[in-house]
Motif scaffolding. Structure first.
Motif, PDB file in Angstrom:
ATOM      1  N   LYS A  92       0.838  -1.201   0.000  1.00 47.92           N
ATOM      2  CA  LYS A  92       0.000   0.000   0.000  1.00 47.92           C
ATOM      3  C   LYS A  92       0.873   1.251   0.000  1.00 47.92           C
ATOM      4  CE  LYS A  92      -4.104  -1.936   1.971  1.00 47.92           C
ATOM      5  NZ  LYS A  92      -3.787  -3.339   1.681  1.00 47.92           N
ATOM      6  N   PRO A  98      -6.685   5.259   5.363  1.00 48.55           N
ATOM      7  CA  PRO A  98      -7.737   4.471   6.035  1.00 48.55           C
ATOM      8  C   PRO A  98      -7.223   3.758   7.290  1.00 48.55           C
ATOM      9  CG  PRO A  98      -7.832   4.120   3.686  1.00 48.55           C
ATOM     10  CD  PRO A  98      -6.573   4.877   3.940  1.00 48.55           C
ATOM     11  N   ALA A  99      -5.939   3.367   7.246  1.00 50.19           N
ATOM     12  CA  ALA A  99      -5.390   2.678   8.419  1.00 50.19           C
ATOM     13  C   ALA A  99      -5.241   3.631   9.606  1.00 50.19           C
ATOM     14  CB  ALA A  99      -4.046   2.057   8.067  1.00 50.19           C
TER      15      ALA A  99
ATOM     16  N   TYR B 260     -19.693   3.945  11.336  1.00 45.00           N
ATOM     17  CA  TYR B 260     -18.764   2.991  11.949  1.00 45.00           C
ATOM     18  C   TYR B 260     -18.782   1.668  11.203  1.00 45.00           C
ATOM     19  CZ  TYR B 260     -16.609   0.349  15.769  1.00 45.00           C
ATOM     20  OH  TYR B 260     -15.777  -0.432  16.517  1.00 45.00           O
ATOM     21  N   PHE B 263     -17.570   2.091   7.534  1.00 46.77           N
ATOM     22  CA  PHE B 263     -16.113   2.204   7.452  1.00 46.77           C
ATOM     23  C   PHE B 263     -15.438   0.884   7.812  1.00 46.77           C
ATOM     24  CE2 PHE B 263     -11.902   3.185   9.071  1.00 46.77           C
ATOM     25  CZ  PHE B 263     -11.386   3.802   7.946  1.00 46.77           C
ATOM     26  N   PHE B 266     -15.421  -1.259   4.828  1.00 49.01           N
ATOM     27  CA  PHE B 266     -14.437  -0.782   3.856  1.00 49.01           C
ATOM     28  C   PHE B 266     -13.010  -1.069   4.320  1.00 49.01           C
ATOM     29  CE2 PHE B 266     -11.451   2.575   2.738  1.00 49.01           C
ATOM     30  CZ  PHE B 266     -11.378   2.365   1.381  1.00 49.01           C
ATOM     31  N   LEU B 267     -12.745  -0.781   5.606  1.00 51.99           N
ATOM     32  CA  LEU B 267     -11.361  -0.899   6.105  1.00 51.99           C
ATOM     33  C   LEU B 267     -10.865  -2.345   5.990  1.00 51.99           C
ATOM     34  CD1 LEU B 267      -9.044   0.682   7.591  1.00 51.99           C
ATOM     35  CD2 LEU B 267      -9.883  -0.378   9.654  1.00 51.99           C
ATOM     36  N   TRP B 270     -10.354  -3.208   2.331  1.00 51.03           N
ATOM     37  CA  TRP B 270      -9.205  -2.443   1.821  1.00 51.03           C
ATOM     38  C   TRP B 270      -7.899  -3.029   2.355  1.00 51.03           C
ATOM     39  CZ3 TRP B 270      -5.795   0.403   4.922  1.00 51.03           C
ATOM     40  CH2 TRP B 270      -4.873   1.184   4.232  1.00 51.03           C
ATOM     41  N   TYR B 271      -7.894  -3.383   3.636  1.00 51.75           N
ATOM     42  CA  TYR B 271      -6.646  -3.832   4.253  1.00 51.75           C
ATOM     43  C   TYR B 271      -6.212  -5.192   3.733  1.00 51.75           C
ATOM     44  CZ  TYR B 271      -2.999  -3.232   7.577  1.00 51.75           C
ATOM     45  OH  TYR B 271      -1.771  -3.011   8.117  1.00 51.75           O
ATOM     46  N   ALA B 272      -7.201  -6.133   3.653  1.00 51.62           N
ATOM     47  CA  ALA B 272      -6.839  -7.474   3.183  1.00 51.62           C
ATOM     48  C   ALA B 272      -6.497  -7.440   1.701  1.00 51.62           C
ATOM     49  CB  ALA B 272      -7.984  -8.441   3.430  1.00 51.62           C
ATOM     50  N   ASP B 273      -7.186  -6.549   0.943  1.00 48.66           N
ATOM     51  CA  ASP B 273      -6.847  -6.336  -0.459  1.00 48.66           C
ATOM     52  C   ASP B 273      -6.964  -7.609  -1.286  1.00 48.66           C
ATOM     53  OD1 ASP B 273      -6.303  -4.592  -2.402  1.00 48.66           O
ATOM     54  OD2 ASP B 273      -4.139  -4.522  -2.118  1.00 48.66           O
TER      55      ASP B 273
END
Lengths: 381, 393
Positions: A92, A98-99, B260, B263, B266-267, B270-273
């Motif tokens: 990333k 976002p993190a 909450y 997000f 989404f988080l 997004w993080y695991a992608d």
């Protein structure tokens, strides 16, 4: 008589029910008293209105502290990820906002809550003064169990003991009585930074910490789930009682060879390796794919995805060489295999990471890259 | 003009003009929807799903709010509970709104095509759940369960108006305790069936909660708007600003809850992608959908958050009324954002989108005036009513 040295703080009255205290608060504020307070054992709905209080200004403090937390945490995380220690995480971008959101959220709440309590203690309770005339009075003791109380202070401009007593009686107060205080006590006696108090505090902390440690970690210590950590077996790097020399990790018998592996015969002999080693694999599609995967995992971080020596390490480390030089292109497969196995200059050995066959597959993939970069006329047809 | 009044002195019936306007809107909405089905059946079926989910939000969410009051022992909401009960009656109309979709399942749900499913390993694996028979069965069971609980809650509540029997409150509290897990499962299944299965390869375990957060907001906003309107026209004169503050505070809480959950979803993705998960957000982040996504954050979170942040704003009836309408619109936008990217890869808007919202507004007005003719607007027999009316912060 100690009574004479003390001043009157207030006149207090007790009430039995929340409805009574709401009524009493309303009457008191309507009667024009301004310096008074109401005490209840739990929050009573509607009290603010009954007392005619303005909306608390603490909300503004919360907003400021919350914004402070949000802004400072985002700035801190930005500084860490952009300036102090840029690190690629999960492919990333460095500034992956976002993190930051969960952390910023937590810091916002934490700072707003903690600083709000601090503000309240300093502004309203006048820290470091920790005493209040109502502390330790029989009145307060009743409030903290089951009564509701009102305390009209002697510094109220309308205060007149006889009138207030009659007023409290009229609105239904019981056990009406005065509260006195000692100016000496209030202003100087009980401050937070009294060395005696601090000394006792420090001593208590040391004693409690020591007692807790010795009780829970020494005297009453119970190992949880010892059946996994304590087993009758030889652990790596541990002495042994079984063997005479006391060494737990036994060296293999002289001349032992692991199954499926022959010792590498050209240790320190790159020229002989180049001359004698023959690639046992053919350049099939599967082999190339396998070599490509190994190459991208182990070689590309330094030599670059296309072996041009242009990885991110360039400029931060002894520059990794391109593998498209005439020297490497003209090397036999065995020489490349030898370098992967043994390492060269700052390049370490990859023998333990890449298996023998995979090393040969990697060599074949490197040949593919080299050919692609120096394509012949005939390849273009 | 004399206005009917209940035995306890509460006004009842709505003026005839409201009923008339309700019917006009309802018929206009039906006409637009019918025309939409004739012109572009596929598009209209997607709009129909939005309309169905919106009605399910308000209806099932209202039954949930009624149950929430009982199980939480809430006092402040007792004088206005009837509005939630009336809106809960909308669950009975869910099949009417869902019916046209059942005739167009092939147009909207990829997994209804058997030849596609048999060629697709992933869909074949999901087919024990995602098949038309089970889909219809789930709909029928969920409809039956919601209707049953709505019927039981309102029957006991209405009976109490005359008998004043406190035991009925106890029964409803026990019913509410049963209803809570049932509601959690049924609402999750509704979200999964109607919205998530539009893209059957994709899945998100938080999806049900996401829909739930919007559901409660929509039901709460609808009730808040109606309560304030009724208050303004003198139907609920005894309500104090403390009660409105509570409505506003609950609304504010769920605005944050929605953000909450949205997000969080989404988080994590997004993080695991992982490509199979990010694809859902990717299709909402290109071809113009990215503007809708940003608009959703602003409309559904940022604006209502700041509009309802201060204590005074939650007691300002004008502001609260505006925000109630605003959030209903935001929920509609949320559903549009959930459903429509499956219909078209690039953002598109057409007149057919107006059909169901107009229809539903009309429907709510008609149902409300129908219910208010037959029922007391205030649960006059509820033992907590007096405390509810004198509720203070």
């Amino acid at each position: 008589m100690p009574m004479n040295e003390k001043q009157q703080f207030s006149l207090t009255a007790l009430f039995d029910t929340p409805d009574e205290i709401i009524h009493a608060a309303h009457e008191t504020s309507s009667a024009g008293y301004t310096r008074y307070d109401v005490h209840t054992p739990y929050p009573v709905h509607g009290m603010d209105k009954a007392m005619g209080l303005r909306q608390s200004r603490l909300g503004i403090f919360v907003l400021v502290f919350g914004l402070l937390g949000a802004v400072s945490s985002v700035l801190f995380m930005s500084w860490v990820t952009l300036v102090d220690y840029p690190l690629v995480i999960g492919g990333k971008p460095f500034w992956s906002w976002p993190a930051f959101v969960p952390v910023a959220f937590e810091i916002t709440v934490l700072l707003a809550a903690v600083l709000l309590v601090v503000t309240m203690i300093v502004l309203y309770f006048k820290f470091p003064n920790i005493s209040h005339p109502l502390h330790d009075t029989p009145y307060m003791k009743r409030i903290s169990s089951d009564k509701f109380g009102i305390s009209i202070q002697a510094d109220d401009p309308k205060f007149n003991e006889r009138e207030v007593r009659a007023f409290l009686k009229k609105i239904g107060g019981k056990e009406i009585g005065p509260v006195y205080f000692d100016l000496e006590d209030l202003d100087h006696g009980q401050t937070m930074f009294d060395p005696k108090f601090l000394g006792v505090l420090a001593l208590t902390a040391i004693l409690v910490a020591g007692a807790t440690y010795s009780v829970f970690n020494q005297i009453l210590f119970l190992e949880p789930f010892s059946w996994m950590s304590t087993q009758a077996k030889q652990k790596a790097q541990r002495p042994s009682e079984l063997f005479k020399d006391g060494i737990g990790m036994r060296p293999p018998v002289e001349g032992t060879v692991a199954r499926g592996f022959l010792p590498y015969p050209f240790k320190g002999k790159p020229d002989e390796a180049g001359k004698n080693l023959v690639n046992p694999l053919f350049a099939t599609k599967e082999v190339i794919e396998r070599g490509k995967a190994r190459y991208l995992t182990y070689c590309s971080p330094c030599h670059g995805n296309f072996a041009r020596g242009d990885s991110r390490l360039r400029g931060q480390f002894p520059n990794p060489p391109t593998l498209h030089s005439d020297k490497v292109r003209n090397w036999p497969d065995g020489s490349i295999y030898h370098v992967i196995t043994e390492g060269q200059n700052v390049m370490p050995s990859y023998a333990s990471q890449i298996s023998r066959d995979d090393r040969w597959a990697t060599v074949l993939y490197l040949r593919v890259l080299q050919r692609a970069h120096n394509a012949k006329e005939s390849d273009l047809k | 003009m004399s206005i009917p009044v209940s035995a306890e002195g509460w006004r009842k019936e709505l003026p005839a003009s409201v009923t008339r306007l309700g019917w006009i809107l309802l018929i206009a909405g039906v006409a637009i929807a019918a025309l939409g089905y004739i012109v572009d059946a596929r598009r209209m079926a997607f709009d129909n799903i939005i309309g169905y989910l919106f009605l399910a939000s308000v209806a099932a969410g209202s039954v949930f709010l009624v149950a929430l009051e009982y199980i939480g022992g809430a006092v402040w909401s007792v004088p206005t509970r009837r509005v939630n009960e009336f809106l809960g009656a909308l669950v009975l109309l869910l099949p009417l709104i869902a019916l046209p979709i059942f005739f167009h399942l092939h147009d909207v749900y990829h997994w209804t095509h058997e030849e596609v499913v048999s060629a697709d390993k992933l869909l074949a694996g999901k087919s024990p759940y995602l098949n038309v028979n089970f889909f219809v069965l789930r709909f029928v069971v969920i409809f039956a369960v919601w209707s049953l609980f709505h019927f039981l809650f309102t029957r006991n509540s209405t009976k109490q108006d005359t008998t004043k029997d406190q035991k009925l409150t106890t029964i409803n509290i026990r019913l509410a305790a049963v209803f809570m897990p049932v509601f959690a499962i049924s609402l999750t299944l509704t979200a999964v069936d109607w919205a998530m299965s539009l893209e059957p390869h994709w899945s998100s375990t938080i999806f049900g909660v996401y829909y739930f957060s919007g559901t409660v907001l929509a039901a709460l906003s609808a009730a808040t708007y109606i309560i304030i309107k009724l208050h303004e026209y003198g139907y609920l004169p005894k309500l104090q600003r403390d009660s409105f503050y509570s409505l506003g505070a609950l609304m504010f809480a769920f605005i944050n809850f929605w953000a909450y959950i949205a997000f969080s979803q989404f988080l994590l993705i997004w993080y695991a992608d992982l490509p199979e998960e990010t694809v859902w957000f990717m299709s909402r982040w290109r071809n113009g959908w990215e503007y809708v996504s940003i608009l959703l954050i602003v409309v559904h979170f940022a604006i209502p958050y700041f509009a309802l942040l201060t204590q005074d704003s939650k007691m300002d009836l004008k502001r609260l009324k505006l925000m109630a309408i605003w959030i209903l619109f935001a929920h509609l936008l949320d559903l549009y954002w959930l459903v429509m990217p499956t219909y078209s890869e690039s953002v598109s808007f057409s007149w057919t989108e107006f059909g169901f919202p107009i229809l539903l507004v009309g429907l709510v007005m008609v149902v409300l005036s129908f219910k208010m003719k037959r029922n007391n607007l205030v649960p006059v027999g509820d033992p907590k009513l007096a405390r509810g009316l004198s509720f203070r912060l």
